[in-house]
Structures are given as C-alpha cells and as structure tokens.
Design an enzyme around this catalytic site. Structure first.
Site, PDB file in Angstrom:
ATOM      1  N   GLY A 116      10.899  46.331  36.031  1.00  0.00           N
ATOM      2  CA  GLY A 116      10.898  46.112  37.257  1.00  0.00           C
ATOM      3  C   GLY A 116      10.504  44.658  37.573  1.00  0.00           C
ATOM      4  O   GLY A 116      11.007  44.221  38.772  1.00  0.00           O
TER       5      GLY A 116
ATOM      6  N   GLU B 119       6.402  52.771  38.021  1.00  0.00           N
ATOM      7  CA  GLU B 119       7.130  52.988  39.145  1.00  0.00           C
ATOM      8  C   GLU B 119       8.763  52.521  38.833  1.00  0.00           C
ATOM      9  O   GLU B 119       9.481  53.102  39.277  1.00  0.00           O
ATOM     10  CB  GLU B 119       6.600  52.734  40.182  1.00  0.00           C
ATOM     11  CG  GLU B 119       6.725  51.233  40.761  1.00  0.00           C
ATOM     12  CD  GLU B 119       5.615  50.402  39.819  1.00  0.00           C
ATOM     13  OE1 GLU B 119       5.507  49.340  39.977  1.00  0.00           O
ATOM     14  OE2 GLU B 119       4.513  51.143  39.527  1.00  0.00           O
ATOM     15  N   ASP B 120       8.801  51.410  38.149  1.00  0.00           N
ATOM     16  CA  ASP B 120       9.984  50.596  38.091  1.00  0.00           C
ATOM     17  C   ASP B 120      11.333  51.610  37.476  1.00  0.00           C
ATOM     18  O   ASP B 120      11.992  51.786  37.568  1.00  0.00           O
ATOM     19  CB  ASP B 120      10.206  49.445  37.440  1.00  0.00           C
ATOM     20  CG  ASP B 120       9.242  49.505  36.140  1.00  0.00           C
ATOM     21  OD1 ASP B 120       8.663  50.459  35.806  1.00  0.00           O
ATOM     22  OD2 ASP B 120       9.210  48.228  35.369  1.00  0.00           O
ATOM     23  N   TYR B 121      10.388  52.498  36.255  1.00  0.00           N
ATOM     24  CA  TYR B 121      11.223  53.263  35.618  1.00  0.00           C
ATOM     25  C   TYR B 121      12.049  54.645  36.523  1.00  0.00           C
ATOM     26  O   TYR B 121      12.948  54.801  36.377  1.00  0.00           O
ATOM     27  CB  TYR B 121      10.584  53.676  34.498  1.00  0.00           C
ATOM     28  CG  TYR B 121      11.332  54.926  33.599  1.00  0.00           C
ATOM     29  CD1 TYR B 121      11.862  54.528  32.644  1.00  0.00           C
ATOM     30  CD2 TYR B 121      11.073  56.199  33.807  1.00  0.00           C
ATOM     31  CE1 TYR B 121      12.462  55.668  32.161  1.00  0.00           C
ATOM     32  CE2 TYR B 121      11.721  57.254  33.321  1.00  0.00           C
ATOM     33  CZ  TYR B 121      12.373  57.073  32.030  1.00  0.00           C
ATOM     34  OH  TYR B 121      12.909  57.968  31.493  1.00  0.00           O
TER      35      TYR B 121
END
Length: 208
Positions: free
Chosen positions: A20, A45-47
C-alpha cells in the site's frame, strides 16, 4: 519476493503482491466497494484493496521505477517489531502461510536442502549449506544494487552483518508471531482473526 509474486500475477495466476505505501489504485473501483471505509475492519487494508480489485477482473503490475521513501532511523527493536507485525498479518490473511513461509527463508530452506543434498547427491552437509547461504546472500546483494540503481549507502561489511542478523532472526520472528496474535499499532492494540479481521482489545499489549 514481490518481483517473483509480480511475475506470477503477470502470468495470470492472480497473485496479490500489493504494497500500500507504494501503490496507485483506481479510486472508481474502490468506490464501488463503498470506499476506503468499507475496508476499515482490516489492519492490512492495502492487501484487501488489491484483492477486491483483482476479484473485479483488474490486474496488478509492478513498476520498473522503485518507490523511494524515507525510512528514517530504525533501531533493532523497532525493526524486529515491524517484521513481526507483518508476519502476523500474513498468517491471519493467508493461513497456509503457516506451512509455507518458514521454507521461504534462507536458513530453514538451507537446512532442508542440505539434508536433501546429502541423501540424494551424497554431498557434504556443511559444504552444501555454506554454498547455499553464500549464493543467497550474493543474490540479495546483486538485487539490492539493481534496486538502488548503484551501490547502496553502506559498506559490504555492514551488509553482511545486517543480512546475517535478518536471516538468523527470521525463525524467531515467525514463532513469536504465531505465539502472540495481538498487534500494537500506533495507539491501539488489536487481536487478529482469521482472514485478516482486526478486533480491538481493551488492554494494551506491548509487542516487541
């Protein structure tokens, strides 16, 4: 690791290799999921941004231009804490990591490969292990020079010491991540559930 995962994704295997802090994503696609707030239950959350985007048929590509960032001054304790936190996240998000991740590390893989070498090739165990370790470290040095677009801002001796510390501590980091699933991030503490859901805990726990 990310270059290899990026290659697998480019070959159409749908591997998630998103980071991210150095990633550009299409806002329109995230808005269709309800925006960034829809992913608020996750620490990584980037995943899950990338997973949602891939599930909608979009792909991920790694740029040939490294994303430069100022990492600042890092102490050994904070370095280990960061690696431990990432390991906990990987285990929670992709549970089969528990079985696969140890064998992606130089030392563990070297021990297993050396045993196989003695059985299959009748090679000397120590010689095989030292050759494996030397080859791995040289490959890391070459890759580092390529990514840096030139020599890194430290000596080869400093690289060897840092590299050895990182590789030797890898198994400890992995075992510590399994033993304690709680993550302290900024001002809060969270217990990780399977598939990456973060549950806030009332008691603040200090994670190394």
């Amino acid at each position: 690791m990310y270059l290899f995962l990026g290659l697998l994704d480019a070959l159409g295997l749908g591997v998630n290799c998103c980071t991210g802090m150095s990633c550009l994503m299409r806002k329109k696609v995230l808005d269709e999921a309800g925006g960034i707030s829809a992913f608020g239950i996750y620490l990584a959350e980037d995943y899950f941004f990338a997973k949602y985007i891939q599930d909608r048929g979009w792909g991920i590509r790694i740029s040939s231009q490294p994303a430069w960032q100022n990492a600042g001054i890092s102490r050994v304790k904070s370095f280990l804490s960061r690696l431990t936190r990432w390991c906990k996240l990987r285990i929670a998000m992709v549970p089969h990591t528990i079985l696969l991740e140890p064998f992606s590390e130089c030392m563990v893989l070297g021990l297993v490969a050396s045993w196989a070498g003695t059985v299959l090739l009748r090679a000397d165990y120590l010689t095989f292990f030292l050759f494996h370790t030397l080859t791995w470290s040289l490959a890391d040095w070459i890759m580092l020079n390529i990514v840096q677009n030139g020599p890194p801002p430290f000596s080869k001796f400093e690289f060897v010491i840092s590299w050895c510390f990182r590789e030797v501590s890898a198994l400890f980091i992995f075992l510590h991540a399994i033993w304690n699933p709680v993550i302290t991030w900024r001002t809060g503490s969270y217990k990780l559930r399977w598939w990456g859901v973060a549950e806030p805990v009332n008691t603040r726990v200090t994670v190394m």
